[in-house]
Design an enzyme around this catalytic site. Structure first.
Site, PDB file in Angstrom:
ATOM      1  N   TRP A 158       3.014   9.431   9.939  1.00 44.35           N
ATOM      2  CA  TRP A 158       2.112   9.950   8.920  1.00 44.35           C
ATOM      3  C   TRP A 158       2.714  11.143   8.187  1.00 44.35           C
ATOM      4  CZ3 TRP A 158      -2.094   9.150  13.136  1.00 44.35           C
ATOM      5  CH2 TRP A 158      -2.419   7.794  13.174  1.00 44.35           C
ATOM      6  N   THR A 159       1.857  11.841   7.457  1.00 41.46           N
ATOM      7  CA  THR A 159       2.337  12.801   6.449  1.00 41.46           C
ATOM      8  C   THR A 159       3.099  13.987   7.027  1.00 41.46           C
ATOM      9  OG1 THR A 159       0.855  12.139   4.733  1.00 41.46           O
ATOM     10  CG2 THR A 159       1.354  14.463   4.796  1.00 41.46           C
ATOM     11  N   ASP A 202      -0.270   9.137   0.700  1.00 42.97           N
ATOM     12  CA  ASP A 202       0.235  10.507   0.455  1.00 42.97           C
ATOM     13  C   ASP A 202       1.733  10.628   0.112  1.00 42.97           C
ATOM     14  OD1 ASP A 202      -2.161  10.531   1.815  1.00 42.97           O
ATOM     15  OD2 ASP A 202      -1.506  11.850   3.411  1.00 42.97           O
ATOM     16  N   ARG A 206      -2.797  17.268  11.937  1.00 47.98           N
ATOM     17  CA  ARG A 206      -1.744  16.544  11.203  1.00 47.98           C
ATOM     18  C   ARG A 206      -1.307  17.238   9.909  1.00 47.98           C
ATOM     19  NH1 ARG A 206      -6.468  13.640  11.109  1.00 47.98           N
ATOM     20  NH2 ARG A 206      -7.409  13.353   9.061  1.00 47.98           N
ATOM     21  N   ASP A 207      -0.224  16.669   9.370  1.00 49.60           N
ATOM     22  CA  ASP A 207       0.276  16.971   8.019  1.00 49.60           C
ATOM     23  C   ASP A 207       0.913  18.362   7.910  1.00 49.60           C
ATOM     24  OD1 ASP A 207      -1.026  14.557   7.693  1.00 49.60           O
ATOM     25  OD2 ASP A 207      -2.765  15.407   6.694  1.00 49.60           O
ATOM     26  N   GLU A 237      -6.973  18.109   5.666  1.00 45.79           N
ATOM     27  CA  GLU A 237      -5.776  17.279   5.642  1.00 45.79           C
ATOM     28  C   GLU A 237      -4.767  17.895   4.678  1.00 45.79           C
ATOM     29  OE1 GLU A 237      -7.470  13.367   4.566  1.00 45.79           O
ATOM     30  OE2 GLU A 237      -7.365  12.835   6.690  1.00 45.79           O
ATOM     31  N   TRP A 244       0.833  -1.223   0.000  1.00 43.38           N
ATOM     32  CA  TRP A 244       0.000   0.000   0.000  1.00 43.38           C
ATOM     33  C   TRP A 244       0.861   1.265   0.000  1.00 43.38           C
ATOM     34  CZ3 TRP A 244      -4.953   1.925   0.024  1.00 43.38           C
ATOM     35  CH2 TRP A 244      -5.129   3.220   0.556  1.00 43.38           C
ATOM     36  N   GLN A 254       3.806   7.572   2.109  1.00 45.24           N
ATOM     37  CA  GLN A 254       3.107   6.818   3.134  1.00 45.24           C
ATOM     38  C   GLN A 254       3.035   5.383   2.660  1.00 45.24           C
ATOM     39  OE1 GLN A 254       1.077   8.360   6.225  1.00 45.24           O
ATOM     40  NE2 GLN A 254       3.171   9.023   5.869  1.00 45.24           N
ATOM     41  N   TRP A 290      -4.253   0.066   3.924  1.00 40.62           N
ATOM     42  CA  TRP A 290      -3.690   1.103   4.801  1.00 40.62           C
ATOM     43  C   TRP A 290      -3.414   0.523   6.190  1.00 40.62           C
ATOM     44  CZ3 TRP A 290      -4.672   3.575   9.404  1.00 40.62           C
ATOM     45  CH2 TRP A 290      -3.993   4.795   9.617  1.00 40.62           C
TER      46      TRP A 290
HETATM   47  O1  LIG Z   1      -1.563   7.824   6.215  1.00 34.71           O
HETATM   48  C1  LIG Z   1      -1.979   8.868   7.068  1.00 34.71           C
HETATM   49  C2  LIG Z   1      -2.012  10.146   6.316  1.00 34.71           C
HETATM   50  O2  LIG Z   1      -3.037  10.023   5.313  1.00 34.71           O
HETATM   51  C3  LIG Z   1      -3.992  11.058   5.498  1.00 34.71           C
HETATM   52  C4  LIG Z   1      -4.555  11.565   4.187  1.00 34.71           C
HETATM   53  O3  LIG Z   1      -4.572  10.616   3.182  1.00 34.71           O
HETATM   54  O4  LIG Z   1      -5.001  10.636   6.390  1.00 34.71           O
HETATM   55  C5  LIG Z   1      -5.727   9.438   6.227  1.00 34.71           C
HETATM   56  C6  LIG Z   1      -6.264   8.927   7.537  1.00 34.71           C
HETATM   57  O5  LIG Z   1      -7.099   7.785   7.394  1.00 34.71           O
HETATM   58  C7  LIG Z   1      -6.568   6.543   6.992  1.00 34.71           C
HETATM   59  C8  LIG Z   1      -7.674   5.472   6.985  1.00 34.71           C
HETATM   60  O6  LIG Z   1      -8.797   5.752   6.187  1.00 34.71           O
HETATM   61  C9  LIG Z   1      -9.019   6.767   5.284  1.00 34.71           C
HETATM   62  O7  LIG Z   1      -7.855   7.190   4.513  1.00 34.71           O
HETATM   63  C10 LIG Z   1      -7.338   6.230   3.594  1.00 34.71           C
HETATM   64  C11 LIG Z   1      -6.042   6.787   2.999  1.00 34.71           C
HETATM   65  O8  LIG Z   1      -6.025   8.177   2.967  1.00 34.71           O
HETATM   66  C12 LIG Z   1      -8.436   5.982   2.549  1.00 34.71           C
HETATM   67  O9  LIG Z   1      -7.979   5.040   1.607  1.00 34.71           O
HETATM   68  C13 LIG Z   1      -9.673   5.423   3.266  1.00 34.71           C
HETATM   69  O10 LIG Z   1     -10.721   5.247   2.344  1.00 34.71           O
HETATM   70  C14 LIG Z   1     -10.160   6.364   4.357  1.00 34.71           C
HETATM   71  O11 LIG Z   1     -11.177   5.741   5.092  1.00 34.71           O
HETATM   72  O12 LIG Z   1      -7.269   4.228   6.495  1.00 34.71           O
HETATM   73  C15 LIG Z   1      -7.845   3.177   7.294  1.00 34.71           C
HETATM   74  C16 LIG Z   1      -8.542   2.175   6.447  1.00 34.71           C
HETATM   75  O13 LIG Z   1      -9.215   2.755   5.400  1.00 34.71           O
HETATM   76  C17 LIG Z   1      -8.739   3.810   8.298  1.00 34.71           C
HETATM   77  O14 LIG Z   1      -8.729   3.067   9.498  1.00 34.71           O
HETATM   78  C18 LIG Z   1      -8.090   5.147   8.413  1.00 34.71           C
HETATM   79  O15 LIG Z   1      -8.952   6.060   9.006  1.00 34.71           O
HETATM   80  O16 LIG Z   1      -5.157   8.621   8.390  1.00 34.71           O
HETATM   81  C19 LIG Z   1      -5.379   9.177   9.656  1.00 34.71           C
HETATM   82  C20 LIG Z   1      -4.986   8.235  10.729  1.00 34.71           C
HETATM   83  O17 LIG Z   1      -5.838   7.109  10.712  1.00 34.71           O
HETATM   84  C21 LIG Z   1      -6.851   9.545   9.715  1.00 34.71           C
HETATM   85  O18 LIG Z   1      -7.034  10.539  10.688  1.00 34.71           O
HETATM   86  C22 LIG Z   1      -7.054   9.978   8.307  1.00 34.71           C
HETATM   87  O19 LIG Z   1      -8.406  10.078   7.888  1.00 34.71           O
HETATM   88  C23 LIG Z   1      -3.196  12.148   6.217  1.00 34.71           C
HETATM   89  O20 LIG Z   1      -4.022  13.113   6.817  1.00 34.71           O
HETATM   90  C24 LIG Z   1      -2.381  11.330   7.174  1.00 34.71           C
HETATM   91  O21 LIG Z   1      -1.228  11.991   7.613  1.00 34.71           O
END
Ligand SMILES: OC[C@H]1O[C@@](CO)(OC[C@@]2(OC[C@@]3(O[C@H]4O[C@H](CO)[C@@H](O)[C@H](O)[C@H]4O)O[C@H](CO)[C@@H](O)[C@@H]3O)O[C@H](CO)[C@@H](O)[C@@H]2O)[C@@H](O)[C@@H]1O
Length: 581
Positions: A123-124, A64, A188-189, A243, A61, A80, A88
């Site tokens: 993370w990012t 970002d 974040r980010d 984000e 996987w 990432q 993820w």
């Molecule tokens: O990798 C962390 C960084 O990615 C960002 C922006 O892309 O935050 C994503 C975030 O959620 C991850 C999570 O689900 C969601 O994001 C995925 C990837 O961006 C999508 O593919 C998915 O459809 C979304 O639901 O991935 C998991 C499974 O899908 C789920 O458990 C997560 O929520 O990462 C953060 C930490 O979890 C969360 O707060 C964000 O929504 C960036 O902001 C981060 O730095």
């Protein structure tokens, strides 16, 4: 010359989206649909869907882009990355280096989850090059209590040309968010840093404050100790969490980039980009140095009207100043459009769009983007057509190149705009709906015209990129669509009709250009010289079956469209995606 295959094409185009992709349909003589269950589709776990020149790691996987930078002759791309699988989770910073932004060497991850401040994920974040040439990275960590905190990392050995090893700062986490109205799981980010006239560093961090989107502003003397400024760089009650904010300066009409930490010339504008609603939106405005705040030139309360970096599958983009070529380059992530179980079967998920030069148009109204010139080094056997004319219903087959790995540039010249239909501003609220309703099979006054790609022999599968021209008071509005609804017979894919509108001065420029980079499962298009970009993911069965696919230029509008120039190239495979282990 153009062939009038219109009836054949249109019968296939006019399948409406309610017809399940599990069925193959055709029209009989009376115009009724005859549908039968489609044959078994081959597994999605096909190497043929891996991109040949859009960056992706060898497996697993990726989301970002992080900390892109040019340092000592080398471009660094961090990403990432889940080292353990195609979904993820367990996120670390993958690391790749390049001298040309096309061919990449994959290195060991730069940071892993091994301290209390990032045990739940690295993370990012962003890279900044401090005076004296010290690269420094600030990134978000998911800590043991699931708070989001900010950490610093530095290269262990600056004389290693690839900066392979990184070390974390002793005072990590350098930033935590506490206080009324704040939410420590929405923090974040961090952006790249910039210096103000007071000599202090600034960064912005994405947050949600009292339920609204904000780019919080922090200051530091040494990049290690940070204090929050009592107001954000900018916030808006038009949305929730922002984000991946990105903040940079641009000069109207000048495609040379600016380094935010140098003196910004008079007349420059600032851009704030934020990621939300599955896309990257931006505002153009002024960064007031006295107030230390950003003010958009136009405040739009309805975020559906905010401009987008890309109108397709594109998220979490991050730009950097390329000091080698004095340009600003933006990287964005393109997720898969298949299911999670498909990703597990494939063993990989996520690609990057081609790095794009990004700059501001001369009237400071919108950003323009173009693939970096370096990508042209992959162009092979060129084909060239001049002086084509496409009448209503015409299809012209583009032959002689690899239609699954190609770069295609077409200019469409309008012979008249008399039949352009009136533009309705309410369409701006939902361009995708308009693309669905005004698809390629729906005749128009001026357009639809464009390109049909990745089409199977019988047209059961095809992806369409098309334009339509509308008259709007003094100007013209162009609709650009990337319609994936018939892109694959495979079930359980997300196949929207992406789209957006852009203004065009057809009195000045009578040609509307379309450049499309086709890379197996990636289709990346640039309309109107980079005014509107759409990247999408497609998984035609014909591609996995290694069957031939076809490409056509077409017109389905009553106004004849000339094609003064059509150039296309097969694209070679970049050294980037070698699958290991
Ligand atoms: O990798 C962390 C960084 O990615 C960002 C922006 O892309 O935050 C994503 C975030 O959620 C991850 C999570 O689900 C969601 O994001 C995925 C990837 O961006 C999508 O593919 C998915 O459809 C979304 O639901 O991935 C998991 C499974 O899908 C789920 O458990 C997560 O929520 O990462 C953060 C930490 O979890 C969360 O707060 C964000 O929504 C960036 O902001 C981060 O730095």
């Amino acid at each position: 010359m153009a062939q009038a295959w219109a009836f054949f094409l249109l019968a296939l185009f006019s399948f409406s989206s309610y017809v399940s992709k599990l069925f193959v349909c055709s029209r009989n003589g009376e115009g009724s649909f005859l549908c039968a269950r489609s044959p078994q589709v081959p597994s999605i776990a096909s190497e043929r869907y891996r991109t040949a020149y859009h960056f992706q790691p060898p497996k697993n996987w990726m989301n970002d882009p992080n900390g892109p930078m040019y340092y000592n002759g080398i471009y660094h791309s961090f990403y990432q990355y889940n080292p353990h699988g195609a979904l993820w989770g367990d996120i670390v910073w993958g690391h790749a280096v390049s001298t040309d932004l096309v061919n990449w060497i994959i290195l060991e991850p730069a940071i892993e989850r091994d301290t209390p401040g990032d045990i739940n994920g690295c993370w990012t974040g962003s890279a900044t090059i401090l005076p004296g040439g010290q690269p420094i990275v600030i990134y978000t960590g998911g800590d043991a209590e699931n708070h989001q905190v900010q950490n610093i990392m530095l290269p262990k050995n600056r004389s290693d040309p690839y900066l392979r090893e990184w070390t974390k700062a002793g005072n990590n986490p350098v930033l935590q968010l506490v206080g009324p109205g704040f939410n420590s799981s929405q923090f974040r980010d961090p952006t790249t840093g910039w210096i103000g006239p007071d000599g202090l560093w600034r960064i912005a961090i994405g947050a949600e404050v009292n339920g609204y989107g904000a780019a919080l502003l922090y200051k530091s003397e040494d990049f290690l100790n940070w204090t929050r400024v009592d107001h954000p760089l900018y916030s808006s009650n038009a949305s929730g969490m922002w984000e991946c904010p990105d903040f940079f300066a641009v000069l109207p009409g000048n495609n040379g980039g600016l380094d935010l930490s140098t003196v910004i010339p008079e007349g420059a504008k600032h851009v704030l980009k934020v990621s939300l609603d599955q896309c990257d939106k931006y505002m153009i405005g002024v960064y007031d140095l006295k107030r230390d705040a950003f003010s958009p030139d136009t405040v739009l309360d309805d975020r559906r009207l905010w401009l987008k970096i890309d109108y397709g599958n594109y998220y979490a983009s991050k730009s950097f100043f390329d000091s080698k070529n004095s340009r600003r380059i933006i990287w964005g992530w393109t997720n898969e459009s298949d299911s999670s179980s498909d990703d597990v079967a494939k063993g990989w998920a996520g690609i990057y769009a081609i790095p794009r030069a990004i700059w501001l148009d001369s009237d400071a109204k919108q950003l323009l983007q173009w693939p970096v010139d370096e990508i042209e080094s992959l162009r092979g056997n060129e084909i060239n057509h001049q002086g084509l004319e496409l009448n209503k219903g015409d299809l012209f087959e583009i032959k002689g190149i690899d239609t699954t790995q190609a770069d295609v540039e077409i200019d469409f010249e309008l012979t008249s705009t008399d039949d352009a239909e009136p533009f309705d501003p309410s369409w701006l609220l939902d361009a995708e709906k308009h693309c669905r309703e005004a698809g390629a099979s729906v005749h128009g006054g001026v357009g639809p015209f464009g390109l049909v790609i990745l089409a199977s022999d019988d047209m059961e599968e095809h992806t369409v990129l098309h334009f339509r021209v509308y008259k709007s008071q003094q100007k013209y509005m162009i609709l650009m669509c990337s319609d994936l609804r018939r892109s694959s017979l495979r079930p359980e894919l997300y196949t929207p009709a992406y789209g957006g509108f852009f203004e065009f001065d057809l009195e000045k420029e009578r040609k509307i250009s379309l450049r499309t980079l086709i890379d197996r499962s990636a289709v990346e298009s640039f309309g109107g010289g980079g005014r509107l970009c759409i990247i999408a993911r497609v998984y035609p069965v014909a591609l996995a079956d290694e069957r031939r696919t076809h490409m056509y230029a077409f017109n389905n509008g009553s106004t004849t469209v000339k094609v003064p120039q059509l150039k296309a190239w097969s694209m070679m495979t970049a050294q980037v995606n070698v699958k290991k282990g």
